[in-house]
Enzyme design. Structure first.
Site, PDB file in Angstrom:
ATOM      1  N   ASP A 117      33.424 101.149 -66.366  1.00 56.72           N
ATOM      2  CA  ASP A 117      33.745 100.281 -65.226  1.00 56.72           C
ATOM      3  C   ASP A 117      35.249 100.001 -65.137  1.00 56.72           C
ATOM      4  O   ASP A 117      35.958 100.019 -66.148  1.00 56.72           O
ATOM      5  CB  ASP A 117      32.968  98.968 -65.375  1.00 56.72           C
ATOM      6  CG  ASP A 117      32.944  98.183 -64.084  1.00 56.72           C
ATOM      7  OD1 ASP A 117      33.182  98.758 -63.011  1.00 56.72           O
ATOM      8  OD2 ASP A 117      32.690  96.967 -64.148  1.00 56.72           O
TER       9      ASP A 117
ATOM     10  N   HIS B 177      38.872 106.818 -59.955  1.00 52.40           N
ATOM     11  CA  HIS B 177      37.705 107.632 -60.337  1.00 52.40           C
ATOM     12  C   HIS B 177      38.174 108.986 -60.885  1.00 52.40           C
ATOM     13  O   HIS B 177      37.614 109.498 -61.853  1.00 52.40           O
ATOM     14  CB  HIS B 177      36.782 107.866 -59.136  1.00 52.40           C
ATOM     15  CG  HIS B 177      36.138 106.603 -58.635  1.00 52.40           C
ATOM     16  ND1 HIS B 177      35.564 105.680 -59.476  1.00 52.40           N
ATOM     17  CD2 HIS B 177      35.966 106.114 -57.381  1.00 52.40           C
ATOM     18  CE1 HIS B 177      35.070 104.670 -58.753  1.00 52.40           C
ATOM     19  NE2 HIS B 177      35.317 104.922 -57.489  1.00 52.40           N
TER      20      HIS B 177
ATOM     21  N   LEU C  80      27.088 117.711 -80.053  1.00 45.56           N
ATOM     22  CA  LEU C  80      26.964 116.427 -79.339  1.00 45.56           C
ATOM     23  C   LEU C  80      26.208 116.696 -78.039  1.00 45.56           C
ATOM     24  O   LEU C  80      26.435 117.717 -77.395  1.00 45.56           O
ATOM     25  CB  LEU C  80      28.367 115.883 -78.999  1.00 45.56           C
ATOM     26  CG  LEU C  80      28.423 114.650 -78.087  1.00 45.56           C
ATOM     27  CD1 LEU C  80      28.191 113.366 -78.888  1.00 45.56           C
ATOM     28  CD2 LEU C  80      29.780 114.531 -77.381  1.00 45.56           C
TER      29      LEU C  80
HETATM   30  C1  FPP Z   1      32.816 101.980 -61.941  1.00 41.44           C
HETATM   31  O1  FPP Z   1      34.115 101.579 -61.542  1.00 41.44           O
HETATM   32  C2  FPP Z   1      32.761 103.422 -61.959  1.00 41.44           C
HETATM   33  C3  FPP Z   1      31.934 104.174 -61.189  1.00 41.44           C
HETATM   34  C4  FPP Z   1      30.948 103.608 -60.248  1.00 41.44           C
HETATM   35  C5  FPP Z   1      31.983 105.629 -61.237  1.00 41.44           C
HETATM   36  C6  FPP Z   1      32.269 106.205 -62.588  1.00 41.44           C
HETATM   37  C7  FPP Z   1      32.674 107.592 -62.389  1.00 41.44           C
HETATM   38  C8  FPP Z   1      33.637 108.233 -63.089  1.00 41.44           C
HETATM   39  C9  FPP Z   1      34.346 107.657 -64.240  1.00 41.44           C
HETATM   40  C10 FPP Z   1      33.988 109.613 -62.731  1.00 41.44           C
HETATM   41  C11 FPP Z   1      32.777 110.478 -62.781  1.00 41.44           C
HETATM   42  C12 FPP Z   1      33.096 111.864 -62.936  1.00 41.44           C
HETATM   43  C13 FPP Z   1      32.426 112.673 -63.768  1.00 41.44           C
HETATM   44  C14 FPP Z   1      32.752 114.079 -63.864  1.00 41.44           C
HETATM   45  C15 FPP Z   1      31.336 112.156 -64.608  1.00 41.44           C
HETATM   46  P1  FPP Z   1      34.257 100.748 -60.211  1.00 41.44           P
HETATM   47  O2  FPP Z   1      34.473 101.674 -59.095  1.00 41.44           O
HETATM   48  O3  FPP Z   1      33.063  99.861 -60.050  1.00 41.44           O
HETATM   49  O4  FPP Z   1      35.546  99.923 -60.507  1.00 41.44           O
HETATM   50  P2  FPP Z   1      35.809  98.421 -60.091  1.00 41.44           P
HETATM   51  O5  FPP Z   1      34.774  97.581 -60.810  1.00 41.44           O
HETATM   52  O6  FPP Z   1      37.184  98.172 -60.592  1.00 41.44           O
HETATM   53  O7  FPP Z   1      35.689  98.339 -58.616  1.00 41.44           O
END
Ligand code: FPP
Length: 234
Positions: free
Chosen positions: A12, A29, A123
């Site tokens: 997150d 992201h 893994l």
């Molecule tokens: C939460 O941060 C994150 C997500 C909803 C998406 C997680 C995805 C990635 C890390 C990239 C995925 C890519 C691959 C290849 C697996 P948020 O958007 O809720 O952040 P915020 O809480 O600051 O708004």
């Protein structure tokens, strides 16, 4: 040191991290997707056997269409890109979630990655994509009950072990350590069954700035915790 066999992470804070950099949320992201390789390598080196990452939840469809579209393209591109890395590192790719609801291109990338890495064994990297625990548990209940009522066989009689057989994590140990970055202290419909006795660490750091040392620190903290599973110390 007592190493967690199965670590799950709620990645997150991508959006907030990007805003601080005066960038768009999608940049967060993108950087977040690059962090995954470093953490998977480190997990493997430390002896973790299963790493489960929350990439897209059943609730994330509620985000603005432009962000959902970006996350979908990123998933397809990065999952394909990571195949070489996973082959080099002997990492098996797997997914948790209902991928039938994803666009064709994303499904293909996920299945190709799973197929190409299927013989790797150091893994297992589980990506939770279109995943939600309510959905997973409901589906498992339905399947388990349907099989029991159609056979009435004693081998299909519902119990905890049989129930786990219907979860996406079938055959894997339950989660030992759950980490959530980004400062929020909640579970967000992630692996509700599997984390029943997990140790939980909430970190203020945003996912794009989470690094190998942070991961190692989490495993050390895990090693220092006393797990009693409802019992008492010897
Ligand atoms: C939460 O941060 C994150 C997500 C909803 C998406 C997680 C995805 C990635 C890390 C990239 C995925 C890519 C691959 C290849 C697996 P948020 O958007 O809720 O952040 P915020 O809480 O600051 O708004």
């Amino acid at each position: 040191m007592n190493i967690p066999l199965h670590v799950a992470i709620i990645m997150d804070g991508n959006g907030r991290w990007a805003s601080i950099q005066e960038k768009k949320r999608i940049y967060g992201h993108y950087i977040g997707s690059l962090v995954i390789d470093k953490i998977a390598s480190k997990a493997k080196k430390l002896g973790v056997k299963y790493l489960t990452l929350y990439a897209f939840s059943t609730e994330n469809w509620k985000r603005p269409k432009s962000e959902v579209n970006f996350l979908m393209s990123l998933l397809a591109i990065q999952i394909r890109k990571k195949i070489n890395f996973m082959m080099r590192e002997n990492i098996k790719f797997n997914y948790l979630g209902d991928i039938a609801k994803l666009p064709q291109k994303q499904q293909e990338a996920i299945l190709e990655s799973k197929e190409k890495t299927k013989n790797n064994h150091e893994l297992t990297l589980n990506l939770a994509i279109n995943y939600g625990s309510y959905m997973e548990i409901l589906q498992a209940c339905k399947k388990m009950c349907a099989e029991y009522y159609s056979t009435k066989s004693i081998v299909n009689e519902p119990n905890e072990q049989l129930f786990e057989h219907y979860l996406y994590t079938k055959g894997m140990p339950n989660v030992d350590l759950l980490i959530r970055t980004g400062g929020e202290k909640r579970i967000s419909n992630f692996l509700l069954w599997q984390i029943a006795y997990a140790e939980i660490i909430f970190l203020d750091k945003y996912w794009p700035e989470f690094n190998e040392d942070d991961f190692e620190d989490c495993t050390k903290e895990f090693g220092e915790r006393k797990r009693r599973f409802g019992g008492i110390d010897d």
